[in-house]
Design an enzyme around this catalytic site. Structure first.
Site, mmCIF file in Angstrom:
data_model
loop_
_atom_site.group_PDB
_atom_site.id
_atom_site.type_symbol
_atom_site.label_atom_id
_atom_site.label_comp_id
_atom_site.label_asym_id
_atom_site.label_seq_id
_atom_site.Cartn_x
_atom_site.Cartn_y
_atom_site.Cartn_z
ATOM 1 N N HIS A 188 2.361 1.984 -3.367
ATOM 2 C CA HIS A 188 1.314 2.552 -4.278
ATOM 3 C C HIS A 188 1.290 4.084 -4.021
ATOM 4 C CE1 HIS A 188 0.003 -1.196 -6.268
ATOM 5 N NE2 HIS A 188 -0.470 -1.762 -4.874
ATOM 6 N N THR A 225 0.846 -1.288 -0.045
ATOM 7 C CA THR A 225 0.047 -0.151 0.012
ATOM 8 C C THR A 225 1.015 1.263 0.037
ATOM 9 O OG1 THR A 225 -1.705 -1.326 1.310
ATOM 10 C CG2 THR A 225 -1.739 1.259 1.179
HETATM 11 ZN ZN LIG Z 1 0.250 -3.386 5.013
#
Ligand SMILES: [Zn+2]
Ligand SMILES: [Zn+2]
Length: 341
Positions: free
Chosen positions: A43, A40
């Protein structure tokens, strides 16, 4: 305080000074010791299509952490200054049907720490007390820092009973590797894990995978032959989000097989639904961790001797975050830890 911030709507991250988080009567302020870098966070650093629609700037990143309680609000009980804690990074609404029923992981209005509100890549992070997990048993600090993704692995691996079962895991990122370790610990028979990174497959062997398969040169049907499987895998854990991995998995399941799917696909893709129907396969989506059943399971698995040591492959001081993120983005190792203390 120092924090790793997505300052403007473009690729990159900045280490900068921001105010300490404000806390209310139900909140806990935590001095961050170590954090884990998640896909995450990569990203958001890269500022891809998902990040652009999910994150408002400026935003302090990070949701995988361990820290020490610095202060507690007036309404907080059972958590004390000095406690060693990690945090559940999904903040739930408390009002929807599932929240009211105690199924908080199924909340329809989840806000993500380090995504929808300021996160843990900082000297201090604040969380509602109901999101704080106190480590009451001794735990390695690096492992405590990755309880969030470890929880993803535990939630996925233990979704279906796997004692004596043949398990296929597609994707040997840190969560896939931890799922292999959990499946071994929990009594699976054969555990086949796939990836295209030789380094990651080697880590998977260290934690107990029966067969770690490079799918760039060997297919899963070949793995079945090598292990003498005749009817396919009983349990599938999809950890890659890749269309070809899901299709391969469906092709190699036994009739009545069960698939827990954690890997998040980047966009829609086709699978052979007729095969899913006629093979009577169950597919269950997994998101986050059960609050706090998964956290309990993680703690007792570690107490019972589960060894996640091989999963940690890099440690950096927070000032060296760019090198740490670069290493994590290469996707050839395990978990990368940032040290904040
Ligand atoms: Zn995570
Ligand atoms: Zn809710």
């Amino acid at each position: 305080m120092k924090a790793l911030v997505k300052l403007t709507a473009e690729p990159g991250l900045r280490l900068t000074d921001v105010p300490e988080p404000r806390t209310g009567p139900g909140d806990v302020l935590i001095k961050v010791l170590r954090t884990g870098i998640c896909g995450t966070d990569l990203h958001i650093r890269a500022w891809d299509g998902w990040a652009r629609q999910a994150v408002d700037v400026p935003r302090v990143l990070g949701h995988e952490f361990v820290g020490e309680v610095a202060s507690v609000g007036a309404d907080v009980q059972d958590i004390a200054v000095g406690d060693l804690v990690s945090g559940e990074g999904h903040l739930v609404c408390g009002k929807c049907r599932n929240c009211l029923a105690g199924r908080r992981h199924l909340c329809r209005s989840t806000v993500g720490l380090g995504v929808g509100r300021d996160g843990a890549f900082a000297e201090y992070v604040a969380l509602p007390a109901s999101n704080v997990w106190v480590h009451r048993a001794p735990v390695d600090l690096d492992i405590a820092a990755i309880f969030d993704p470890f929880g993803n692995a535990v939630h996925t691996a233990l979704t279906f009973p796997l004692v004596g079962e043949d398990v296929l895991i597609t994707g040997a990122g840190p969560i896939g590797i931890m799922a292999a370790a959990v499946a071994r610990h929990a009594g699976a028979r054969n555990i086949v894990i796939t990836d295209v990174s030789p380094e990651r497959l080697e880590i998977a062997r260290k934690v107990g995978a029966t067969l770690a398969l490079d799918v760039s040169n060997t297919d899963i049907a070949e793995a079945q032959r090598r292990l003498g499987l005749k009817e396919g895998f009983d349990i599938g854990l999809e950890m890659s989000g890749r269309p070809e991995a899901m299709r391969d998995m469906v092709d190699n399941m036994t009739h009545g097989g069960r698939i827990a799917m954690l890997g998040l696909p980047a966009k829609e893709f086709a699978v052979d639904w007729a095969k899913i129907v006629t093979s009577m396969i169950t597919v269950k989506g997994i998101y986050g961790r059960e609050m706090f059943e998964t956290w309990y399971a993680m703690t007792v698995l570690l107490e019972g001797g589960l060894d996640l040591g091989p999963v940690i492959t890099g440690t950096y001081d927070y000032e060296d975050f760019d090198a740490a993120f670069d290493e994590a983005a290469r996707a050839t190792g395990g978990k990368i830890i940032l040290n904040w203390a």
